[in-house]
Design an enzyme around this catalytic site. Structure first.
Site, mmCIF file in Angstrom:
data_model
loop_
_atom_site.group_PDB
_atom_site.id
_atom_site.type_symbol
_atom_site.label_atom_id
_atom_site.label_comp_id
_atom_site.label_asym_id
_atom_site.label_seq_id
_atom_site.Cartn_x
_atom_site.Cartn_y
_atom_site.Cartn_z
ATOM 1 N N ARG A 163 -15.393 -1.376 9.651
ATOM 2 C CA ARG A 163 -15.877 -2.782 8.223
ATOM 3 C C ARG A 163 -17.000 -2.735 8.892
ATOM 4 O O ARG A 163 -17.977 -3.968 8.163
ATOM 5 C CB ARG A 163 -15.211 -3.992 8.812
ATOM 6 C CG ARG A 163 -15.214 -5.017 7.714
ATOM 7 C CD ARG A 163 -13.942 -4.997 7.610
ATOM 8 N NE ARG A 163 -12.955 -6.441 6.758
ATOM 9 C CZ ARG A 163 -12.593 -7.650 6.954
ATOM 10 N NH1 ARG A 163 -11.191 -6.961 6.672
ATOM 11 N NH2 ARG A 163 -12.177 -8.620 6.593
ATOM 12 N N TRP A 188 -2.711 -4.203 9.935
ATOM 13 C CA TRP A 188 -2.866 -4.868 8.676
ATOM 14 C C TRP A 188 -2.283 -3.294 8.100
ATOM 15 O O TRP A 188 -2.123 -3.698 7.135
ATOM 16 C CB TRP A 188 -3.477 -6.032 8.497
ATOM 17 C CG TRP A 188 -4.615 -6.015 7.823
ATOM 18 C CD1 TRP A 188 -5.055 -6.777 9.009
ATOM 19 C CD2 TRP A 188 -5.597 -5.235 7.522
ATOM 20 N NE1 TRP A 188 -6.702 -6.930 8.415
ATOM 21 C CE2 TRP A 188 -6.473 -6.201 7.222
ATOM 22 C CE3 TRP A 188 -5.208 -4.517 5.990
ATOM 23 C CZ2 TRP A 188 -8.059 -5.472 6.748
ATOM 24 C CZ3 TRP A 188 -6.487 -4.894 5.206
ATOM 25 C CH2 TRP A 188 -7.254 -4.855 5.426
ATOM 26 N N ARG A 222 0.632 -0.837 -0.300
ATOM 27 C CA ARG A 222 0.171 0.477 0.217
ATOM 28 C C ARG A 222 0.662 1.403 -0.116
ATOM 29 O O ARG A 222 0.119 2.100 -0.112
ATOM 30 C CB ARG A 222 -1.015 -0.140 0.717
ATOM 31 C CG ARG A 222 -2.025 -0.862 0.615
ATOM 32 C CD ARG A 222 -3.226 -0.998 1.852
ATOM 33 N NE ARG A 222 -4.299 -2.526 1.697
ATOM 34 C CZ ARG A 222 -3.725 -3.443 2.146
ATOM 35 N NH1 ARG A 222 -3.230 -3.675 3.635
ATOM 36 N NH2 ARG A 222 -4.767 -4.399 2.030
ATOM 37 N N TRP A 272 -12.969 -0.345 -4.467
ATOM 38 C CA TRP A 272 -11.705 -0.887 -3.855
ATOM 39 C C TRP A 272 -10.642 -0.033 -3.208
ATOM 40 O O TRP A 272 -9.509 -0.221 -2.939
ATOM 41 C CB TRP A 272 -11.683 -2.301 -4.157
ATOM 42 C CG TRP A 272 -10.887 -3.142 -3.024
ATOM 43 C CD1 TRP A 272 -9.503 -3.545 -2.675
ATOM 44 C CD2 TRP A 272 -11.796 -3.664 -1.933
ATOM 45 N NE1 TRP A 272 -10.249 -4.569 -1.299
ATOM 46 C CE2 TRP A 272 -10.572 -4.607 -1.438
ATOM 47 C CE3 TRP A 272 -13.482 -3.603 -2.034
ATOM 48 C CZ2 TRP A 272 -11.079 -5.653 -0.238
ATOM 49 C CZ3 TRP A 272 -13.954 -4.966 -0.608
ATOM 50 C CH2 TRP A 272 -12.746 -5.392 0.424
ATOM 51 N N THR A 290 1.793 -5.140 4.543
ATOM 52 C CA THR A 290 1.837 -4.951 3.268
ATOM 53 C C THR A 290 0.998 -3.039 3.385
ATOM 54 O O THR A 290 1.127 -2.531 2.296
ATOM 55 C CB THR A 290 0.375 -5.865 2.956
ATOM 56 O OG1 THR A 290 -0.485 -4.776 4.117
ATOM 57 C CG2 THR A 290 0.159 -7.122 2.598
ATOM 58 N N ASP A 319 -15.768 -11.435 11.501
ATOM 59 C CA ASP A 319 -14.531 -10.634 10.712
ATOM 60 C C ASP A 319 -14.592 -9.927 9.960
ATOM 61 O O ASP A 319 -14.616 -9.079 9.548
ATOM 62 C CB ASP A 319 -14.407 -11.967 9.029
ATOM 63 C CG ASP A 319 -13.043 -11.618 8.798
ATOM 64 O OD1 ASP A 319 -11.973 -10.863 9.948
ATOM 65 O OD2 ASP A 319 -12.659 -11.337 7.491
ATOM 66 N N SER A 367 0.481 -7.779 9.466
ATOM 67 C CA SER A 367 -0.369 -8.420 8.788
ATOM 68 C C SER A 367 -0.488 -10.125 9.103
ATOM 69 O O SER A 367 0.471 -10.224 9.081
ATOM 70 C CB SER A 367 -0.391 -8.149 7.160
ATOM 71 O OG SER A 367 -0.580 -6.909 6.774
ATOM 72 N N ASP A 397 -12.855 -7.203 10.873
ATOM 73 C CA ASP A 397 -11.515 -6.196 10.969
ATOM 74 C C ASP A 397 -11.629 -5.316 11.357
ATOM 75 O O ASP A 397 -13.042 -3.573 10.573
ATOM 76 C CB ASP A 397 -11.154 -6.243 9.798
ATOM 77 C CG ASP A 397 -9.757 -7.691 9.997
ATOM 78 O OD1 ASP A 397 -9.244 -7.188 9.802
ATOM 79 O OD2 ASP A 397 -10.768 -8.537 9.908
ATOM 80 N N GLU A 404 -5.593 -13.903 9.962
ATOM 81 C CA GLU A 404 -6.383 -15.095 9.730
ATOM 82 C C GLU A 404 -4.813 -16.528 9.426
ATOM 83 O O GLU A 404 -5.269 -17.364 9.839
ATOM 84 C CB GLU A 404 -6.587 -14.909 8.060
ATOM 85 C CG GLU A 404 -7.885 -14.791 7.647
ATOM 86 C CD GLU A 404 -8.175 -12.975 8.595
ATOM 87 O OE1 GLU A 404 -8.719 -12.833 9.186
ATOM 88 O OE2 GLU A 404 -7.382 -12.510 7.736
#
Length: 599
Positions: free
Chosen positions: A340, A257, A131, A487, A175, A317, A190, A319, A193
């Site tokens: 989120r 992350w 990123r 996105w 990232t 999930d 990161s 986040d 999971e």
């Protein structure tokens, strides 16, 4: 005598040029918007993604034309989520598979490239993205997919230092773009999971040496480090086992992350934290601090000053890594966050006290609202996926339909805030999912979920929507709908403009007050990165990275099938208005980039 004087003047000039090329903390905090450079992820460290530049504005943006385009080349395409940084006519931009390019920001000519050697067995959950980079002194610094930090000389691309963050074989990766806060480099990790332990690290950006580390899972010890690298205990994060049962805190997730933001007025860095591990919430009764939270850390001490948890005992999930963007409202320094989980939060930036909370998406099933007195969500118990041990075979819990889906009302794509309009511009998505829990046990380096899911669109005509939202009232001023999910990030400017990209390949600009689209350009591949703007030679440039990928085509279920026609790519596109700074147009080929220049 004249020769000595000339020599002296040349030496002074070279020294001044060298000093000017070195990025300082003061420049990052105050001079970036004044000079038109882009010295940090977020445009400013508060993450507002606002530039006061107004040569390009809502009246003339329709005249924007491409100046140059640069291809990352090769077969290593996939998702391109990077925000470029620009200093004195040089652009530094990261690309998929842990690459970074230095480009002439006027012509697109490649100055150098560094390609990190990645080992076999890296485990990025959501594509091989990066990123962006940080600038400090004469260095450009970025993180790699095998959980390292690399600092390169801005002029040559030579490695100056390289430091390991953690073990990629245990699921760690990196990232996010580092940020510089009060002369300190801050990074996250990161791998949520894979049962990693989230944390924030502070390093000396000139050497990479650790200054402090602060875990974001309750029960883990923080440390400070002396100049020789010796570590000293700096207090446990929270209280061991207060909000985690048994030993689950040891592999608790809460990865940082997306990186963080920093506000010089409060002296605090703000990092969002990811999901607790595993996804199966029935295994970890309790709030599971500090997962799905905003954590405010004193940059000087590495101590947590406050935290606010959006989704206690997360089952979906959700986040909470989304950026906490600080701004002024009613005489207070506050921060806004589009979570989120579908709710937008406004907190006091100094204390964390909740000031406002409201939905920014149209369908939320897991909670009926947020209690402004307690700060906690009003859960809807029947919309939590069921305990698998309660089923007949003990292998699958009852499935529920949940909205938003786990890819979120907003995911990695950063929003923007305009102090002119006093509105946030939020790239949001309307989708849901079927989700159920399953038994799971931790294994080092293996996926640690304990859940199954299928993402589904909610509407026939759109998934994504760019929304202008008033953080004080919670009202939406306007929206621009998009067929595919949004996105990529957002940029807003003093020219009354909002820029954003779409997976269909368009970079768009709209009037910041009305939402009327005034310009768009087809880049040839999906835009999943945030745009930037800068001044150079008296002219305002706009740039964006194009290249479809990220989590949607990997995890998107029915949505992924809907957008499987989109092509991958890897390009930087740069635009300006012909003659805005005076002159006429000419075209040329230079260093692999196509350019249209104006004299």
């Amino acid at each position: 005598m004249q020769l000595k004087l000339l020599t002296a003047l040349i030496s002074i000039g070279l020294a001044a040029a060298g000093a000017q090329a070195q990025v300082t903390d003061k420049m990052i905090q105050s001079e970036a918007t004044a000079t038109g450079n882009v010295l940090t992820w977020g445009i400013n460290t508060q993450g507002q993604r606002y530039s006061p530049l107004k040569q390009v504005n809502s009246s003339n943006a329709g005249k924007l034309l491409p100046v140059w385009a640069f291809s990352f080349g090769g077969e290593k395409q996939r998702g391109q989520e990077a925000q470029p940084v620009i200093m004195n006519g040089k652009m530094f931009v990261t690309a998929s598979y842990s690459r970074i390019f230095a480009l002439d920001a006027t012509t697109g000519k490649k100055l150098w490239k560094y390609e990190h050697r990645l080992p076999e067995g890296i485990m990025p959950c959501c594509d091989v993205v990066n990123r962006g980079a940080a600038l400090y002194d004469n260095l450009v610094i970025f993180a790699t997919l095998d959980a390292q930090l690399v600092a390169l000389d801005q002029n040559t691309g030579d490695v100056v230092w390289k430091e390991k963050i953690d073990d990629y074989a245990a699921g760690y990766s990196a990232t996010a773009a580092p940020i510089i806060a009060n002369g300190v480099m801050l990074t996250g990790v990161s791998g949520g999971e894979f049962g990693v332990v989230g944390r924030v690290e502070a390093r000396d950006p000139k050497t990479g040496k650790m200054l402090w580390t602060r875990p974001t899972v309750e029960g883990h010890m923080g440390y400070t480090f002396d100049k020789d690298g010796n570590k000293k205990e700096n207090g446990i994060s929270g209280t061991t086992n207060k909000s985690w049962p048994g030993d689950l805190w040891k592999t608790g997730g809460a990865a940082t992350w997306l990186g963080g933001t920093y506000d010089a007025k409060t002296g605090l860095a703000y990092f969002g934290t990811g999901n607790p591990a595993p996804w199966n919430a029935h295994l970890r009764q309790g709030d599971n601090l500090y997962s799905c939270s905003t954590v405010a850390i004193d940059v000087k001490t590495g101590q947590i000053k406050w935290s606010y948890q959006g989704t206690p005992n997360d089952s979906w999930d959700f986040d909470g890594v989304n950026e906490f963007v600080t701004f002024d409202m009613d005489g207070k320094r506050v921060g806004g966050k589009a979570d989120r989980n579908g709710f937008f939060y406004v907190n006091d930036a100094s204390t964390g006290q909740l000031i406002n909370a409201f939905p920014f998406v149209k369908k939320i099933t897991w909670a009926s609202g947020i209690d402004l007195k307690t700060g906690r969500p009003n859960f809807i118990p029947e919309n939590r996926p069921g305990d698998p041990t309660a089923g007949a075979d003990g292998k699958k819990g009852s499935s529920v339909f949940a909205a938003p889906g786990f890819l979120g009302g907003k995911n990695q794509m950063p929003m923007a805030y305009s102090p002119d309009t006093k509105m946030f511009y939020v790239p949001s998505n309307e989708w849901g999912m079927d989700i159920w829990n399953e038994p799971v046990a931790y294994k080092k380096g293996a996926a640690y979920l304990g859940a199954g899911f299928t993402i589904k669109p909610l509407n026939e005509d759109y998934i994504g929507s760019l929304r202008a939202i008033d953080p004080k009232t919670g009202k939406m001023a306007w929206e621009v709908k998009n067929s595919a999910p949004l996105w990529g990030g957002v940029l807003t400017t003093g020219g009354n403009l909002v820029f954003w990209g779409t997976p269909e390949g368009y970079l768009k600009a709209a009037d910041a007050k009305t939402g009327k689209v005034v310009w768009e350009f087809q880049t040839g591949s999906g835009v999943v990165a945030p745009p930037v703007t800068w001044m150079q030679g008296g002219e305002q440039y706009v740039g964006v990275v194009s290249g479809w990928g990220g989590a949607v085509p990997l995890w998107g279920g029915e949505v992924a099938k809907k957008v499987n026609l989109l092509e991958q790519g890897g390009m930087v596109w740069v635009f300006k208005i012909p003659g805005a700074g005076g002159g006429t147009a000419r075209t040329a080929q230079t260093g692999g980039a196509t350019k249209v220049a104006f004299n």
